[in-house]
Design an enzyme around this catalytic site. Structure first.
Site, PDB file in Angstrom:
ATOM      1  N   MET A 202       6.002  -7.079   1.690  1.00  0.00           N
ATOM      2  CA  MET A 202       4.747  -5.508   1.242  1.00  0.00           C
ATOM      3  C   MET A 202       4.631  -6.433  -0.203  1.00  0.00           C
ATOM      4  SD  MET A 202       3.648  -2.630   1.617  1.00  0.00           S
ATOM      5  CE  MET A 202       2.501  -2.776   0.729  1.00  0.00           C
ATOM      6  N   LYS A 203       5.704  -7.190  -0.768  1.00  0.00           N
ATOM      7  CA  LYS A 203       3.974  -7.760  -2.032  1.00  0.00           C
ATOM      8  C   LYS A 203       3.058  -8.556  -1.984  1.00  0.00           C
ATOM      9  CE  LYS A 203       4.154  -8.888  -6.279  1.00  0.00           C
ATOM     10  NZ  LYS A 203       3.629  -8.150  -7.225  1.00  0.00           N
TER      11      LYS A 203
END
Length: 332
Positions: A202-203
């Site tokens: 997600m980062k």
């Protein structure tokens, strides 16, 4: 039509006691969690503020110096203990936080920590890393009874000092429950994304968006200047409109105001993150032409002099300007 109010009946004694029991359980869990001894590797731009807030939260903290001793000396003055080696730090800690530039550094740190990590301890990687590497490290540590969580960061060094970062966490439910009270000492927003590796995934997607903005802004500003529209005029149209946002403001802190430290995230880290994104897209079988274009903007900057420790993302405007025969921001 009038508005009517219904008065609820008074709760029974059992209903009244239930919240008190829950609160007591919460307090017990907090006390138990605070018995965890915390280690922190990487007390730099982001890590110093995080470590400071862990100390302020009442946890015993062990840190280690790398190149810059100043943040370590500041933290030891507040009550932290300094370890001489990574093995010493591991032996003194139940939960170890890592803030490193990328996966190669994380792998080297874990290699040094692993022999001294006790069964039942947790490593929390707050770096922006390659999820493939993260999963491999998790399997290696699990074999000795150590859990790995990934909790990459959102925010700035200023937010780190204020304890107002955000984090997206990849961990199993039990590990997340254990580390969440510690995360709350330095994060204002915590999202449990899923299993180990999902936080890093997600980062990378998050950074694709922000770094994509940076590449767009740099190119748009170059084109604007090429056709005779000044940076000031450009900003007067964008600022306050639908295209305005927090990232735009910090980016323009350099492009418009000349503040070289308006957003302290290096061009080399940006390039690294976009390479990790490309690798993740390849593994998923996704065509990502925009991601590759963004990566190439940062590759250009790094290859033409923007690969230093104080060459930050907003400085991309200079490298795109130079590639198009325009003077740098500082020369305008």
């Amino acid at each position: 039509m009038g508005v009517s109010f219904q008065v609820s009946p008074r709760p029974s004694a059992a209903c009244v006691r239930a919240p008190d029991v829950d609160n007591a359980n919460d307090r017990t869990r907090r006390v138990q969690n605070m018995t965890d001894r915390i280690g922190f590797v990487g007390v730099g731009l982001m890590g110093h503020g995080m470590a400071k807030n862990i100390l302020a939260g009442g946890y015993a903290l062990t840190v280690i110096a790398h190149r810059n001793r100043a943040p370590v000396e500041d933290l030891t003055a507040m009550g932290a203990t300094e370890a001489e080696t990574l093995a010493d730090l591991a032996a003194a800690s139940d939960v170890v936080f890592l803030c490193a530039p990328g996966s190669p550094q994380v792998e080297a740190i874990v290699e040094a920590l692993a022999p001294a990590l006790a069964k039942g301890s947790v490593v929390v990687d707050c770096s922006t890393a390659d999820p493939v590497s993260t999963e491999a490290l998790a399997k290696r540590l699990a074999a000795q009874g150590v859990a790995l969580a990934d909790a990459p960061l959102g925010g700035t060094p200023v937010q780190a000092e204020a304890g107002d970062l955000s984090t997206m966490v990849g961990a199993d439910a039990a590990t997340f429950a254990r580390i969440e009270p510690i995360l709350k000492t330095w994060a204002g927003a915590i999202v449990h994304i899923g299993q180990t590796g999902d936080g890093h995934r997600m980062k990378l997607i998050n950074n694709f968006l922000s770094l994509g903005y940076g590449a767009l802004y740099a190119e748009a500003l170059a084109l604007s200047r090429k056709v005779g529209i000044s940076i000031e005029t450009f900003d007067s149209v964008i600022r306050g409109g639908r295209m305005d946002n927090g990232f735009y403001r910090t980016f323009m802190g350099y492009a418009l105001e000349g503040n070289r430290e308006s957003h302290k995230f290096t061009l080399t880290n940006a390039h690294k993150d976009m390479r990790y994104l490309e690798s993740m897209a390849d593994a998923a079988g996704l065509s990502n032409p925009i991601g590759n274009a963004v990566k190439n903007s940062y590759a250009l900057a790094c290859a033409t002099g923007g690969n230093g420790a104080e060459d930050y993302v907003p400085h991309l405007v200079d490298y795109i300007a130079d590639a198009n025969g325009l003077p740098e921001q500082a020369e305008t």
